[in-house]
Design an enzyme around this catalytic site. Structure first.
Site, PDB file in Angstrom:
ATOM      1  N   LYS A   1       0.847  -1.193   0.000  1.00 17.43           N
ATOM      2  CA  LYS A   1       0.000   0.000   0.000  1.00 17.43           C
ATOM      3  C   LYS A   1       0.877   1.235   0.000  1.00 17.43           C
ATOM      4  O   LYS A   1       1.973   1.237   0.577  1.00 17.43           O
ATOM      5  CB  LYS A   1      -0.916   0.023   1.232  1.00 17.43           C
ATOM      6  CG  LYS A   1      -1.744   1.287   1.354  1.00 17.43           C
ATOM      7  CD  LYS A   1      -2.571   1.334   2.627  1.00 17.43           C
ATOM      8  CE  LYS A   1      -3.313   2.667   2.724  1.00 17.43           C
ATOM      9  NZ  LYS A   1      -4.157   2.762   3.923  1.00 17.43           N
TER      10      LYS A   1
ATOM     11  N   GLU B   1      -9.751  11.360  12.401  1.00 15.92           N
ATOM     12  CA  GLU B   1      -8.941  10.201  12.808  1.00 15.92           C
ATOM     13  C   GLU B   1      -8.080  10.478  14.040  1.00 15.92           C
ATOM     14  O   GLU B   1      -7.249  11.387  14.046  1.00 15.92           O
ATOM     15  CB  GLU B   1      -8.044   9.759  11.650  1.00 15.92           C
ATOM     16  CG  GLU B   1      -7.272   8.491  11.917  1.00 15.92           C
ATOM     17  CD  GLU B   1      -6.620   7.907  10.681  1.00 15.92           C
ATOM     18  OE1 GLU B   1      -6.009   6.828  10.777  1.00 15.92           O
ATOM     19  OE2 GLU B   1      -6.724   8.530   9.603  1.00 15.92           O
TER      20      GLU B   1
ATOM     21  N   GLU C   1      -7.087  -2.906   2.555  1.00 12.34           N
ATOM     22  CA  GLU C   1      -6.406  -1.658   2.888  1.00 12.34           C
ATOM     23  C   GLU C   1      -6.537  -1.358   4.380  1.00 12.34           C
ATOM     24  O   GLU C   1      -5.565  -0.961   5.036  1.00 12.34           O
ATOM     25  CB  GLU C   1      -7.013  -0.508   2.069  1.00 12.34           C
ATOM     26  CG  GLU C   1      -6.386   0.839   2.361  1.00 12.34           C
ATOM     27  CD  GLU C   1      -7.040   1.978   1.595  1.00 12.34           C
ATOM     28  OE1 GLU C   1      -6.763   3.139   1.944  1.00 12.34           O
ATOM     29  OE2 GLU C   1      -7.822   1.713   0.668  1.00 12.34           O
TER      30      GLU C   1
ATOM     31  N   GLU D   1     -11.598  10.379  -5.012  1.00  8.56           N
ATOM     32  CA  GLU D   1     -11.575  10.329  -3.548  1.00  8.56           C
ATOM     33  C   GLU D   1     -10.895  11.564  -2.978  1.00  8.56           C
ATOM     34  O   GLU D   1     -11.379  12.158  -2.000  1.00  8.56           O
ATOM     35  CB  GLU D   1     -10.869   9.066  -3.068  1.00  8.56           C
ATOM     36  CG  GLU D   1     -10.817   8.954  -1.550  1.00  8.56           C
ATOM     37  CD  GLU D   1     -10.229   7.640  -1.069  1.00  8.56           C
ATOM     38  OE1 GLU D   1      -9.525   7.650  -0.039  1.00  8.56           O
ATOM     39  OE2 GLU D   1     -10.486   6.605  -1.698  1.00  8.56           O
TER      40      GLU D   1
END
Length: 402
Positions: free
Chosen positions: A143, A199, A243, A379
């Site tokens: 990733k 987050e 992911e 995105e």
């Protein structure tokens, strides 16, 4: 010595306007979290340390005797771990209730900035995603998170108080922030970092630690029925689950050595922001060593695969090669810590950096096998929506989607 004052208690009929009364020329720190809201003015003392594990641990010993029980050291940590960390102690600090307890009734003034210049390079981002997918196909990476920047020049400086009000209202369950950044060599214009992150990188209160990694995302549609269908699809998406699993495994691996117990849910849930939905896993633990500093935990975690990639070092090198700008504090962490090592640090995403009338907005997307360049570009555009709407320049939304 700086001082801390306890904010007034708000009732249901109070619009909470004076929460933002300190948001003026002397604002140095604003951090609204689910637990409390901090507003700092001025800078009493600056602290700069090399960003490494030893310095993070030694800093806590320094703060233990330099900070009064009611004081905090605050700051933003950079994405790059070879940069110095600049923290500071505000001259005055107000501790308020969580924003969610008053922001629903807050009077939000209109924000009407005008754009004089706009620069973005979506073609560069698309090319970077294609190269990243080649690295993943070759087995060099599992990733990588690639970012894009949107540079704006406004007709006037950012109306920070109004923008923070809008961001706080949009982000009631997350972390809304603003921070006065230190001057860089040759600079004369003050810089401010501000944004609204969903987050939590790490919080530590006594022996208890919590981390809430997010990875795997879809844009919201504005329709509750369609959003629920998308959330169901996100939970079932093999690409997004892979992911997300990479990030959760890395956070668990980093925290295990510090914890006597660690609870990691077997399945993710979905959290919603104003413009996005994300796969989320809330990890909670109990520390083995009660005096470990929050900053030491930040060092152990950062950067997670949610903002960098995996394996970490190859992903970091690829980011340097593929991104045409310095991230600075973007995808770093912003927060606070006290004399006892307690603290709370959010991942610095959904943000902008301003200097006078100049403004840079950031957005990133995680690339794994199965990603497509156009989907990742879309995105990042959806993530830019948070700041564009808060700034009152949502007319740029069509342009950033190209």
């Amino acid at each position: 010595m700086s001082t801390i004052t306890q904010g007034k208690r708000y009732d249901a009929n109070d619009r909470g306007e004076d929460v933002f009364s300190a948001v003026g020329e002397n604002l140095s720190y604003y951090f609204a979290s689910p637990g409390q809201t901090w507003i700092g003015e001025g800078i009493r003392e600056s602290i700069t340390i090399p960003w490494n594990k030893q310095s993070a641990a030694e800093l806590q010993n320094t703060l233990a005797w330099r900070l009064a029980p009611s004081e905090l050291a605050v700051g933003a940590l950079p994405f790059e771990r070879d940069a110095d960390v600049a923290l500071f102690v505000p001259e005055t600090l107000r501790c308020m209730l969580p924003a969610a307890e008053f922001v629903r009734s807050l009077l939000i003034p209109p924000v009407t900035h005008t754009i004089e210049e706009c620069r973005s390079d979506p073609a560069c981002f698309l090319e970077g995603v294609e190269q990243a997918l080649m690295l993943i196909e070759q087995g060099a990476l599992s990733k990588i998170v690639l970012s894009r920047a949107l540079d704006l020049k406004l007709d006037r400086e950012v109306a920070l108080a109004a923008v923070l009000k809008r961001l706080t209202q949009q982000n009631r369950s997350g972390y809304t922030y603003a921070l006065q950044l230190p001057f860089r060599e040759g600079e004369q214009t003050p810089r401010t970092l501000f944004g609204a992150s969903p987050e939590l990188l790490i919080s530590r209160h006594g022996n208890h630690v919590t981390s809430n990694p997010l990875a795997g995302s879809l844009p919201r549609t504005g329709c509750p029925i369609q959003d629920q269908r998308r959330a169901t699809a996100l939970l079932a998406s093999d690409k997004d689950r892979r992911e997300h699993a990479i990030v959760v495994a890395a956070v668990e691996e980093a925290l295990r050595p510090y914890c006597a117990s660690l609870v990691v849910p077997a399945q993710p849930s979905v959290v919603f922001t104003d413009s996005m939905m994300h796969l989320s896993t809330r990890i909670a633990g109990t520390l083995t060593r009660p005096h470990v500093s929050t900053l030491e935990l930040v060092y152990a975690l950062h950067p997670t695969p949610a903002v960098c990639g995996y394996p970490t070092e190859p992903a970091r090198r690829a980011i340097k090669a593929l991104e045409p700008f310095d991230r600075g504090a973007f995808t770093g962490a912003i927060g606070w810590l006290d004399a006892k090592g307690n603290g709370e640090w959010a991942v610095t995403i959904r943000c902008a950096e301003s200097a006078g009338r100049a403004l840079r907005l950031f957005a990133g997307a995680g690339i794994v096998a199965g990603s497509t360049p156009q989907q990742e570009l879309a995105e990042t555009s959806s993530k830019l929506r948070t700041m564009l709407v808060a700034l009152g320049v949502e007319q740029l939304l069509e342009e950033v989607w190209r």
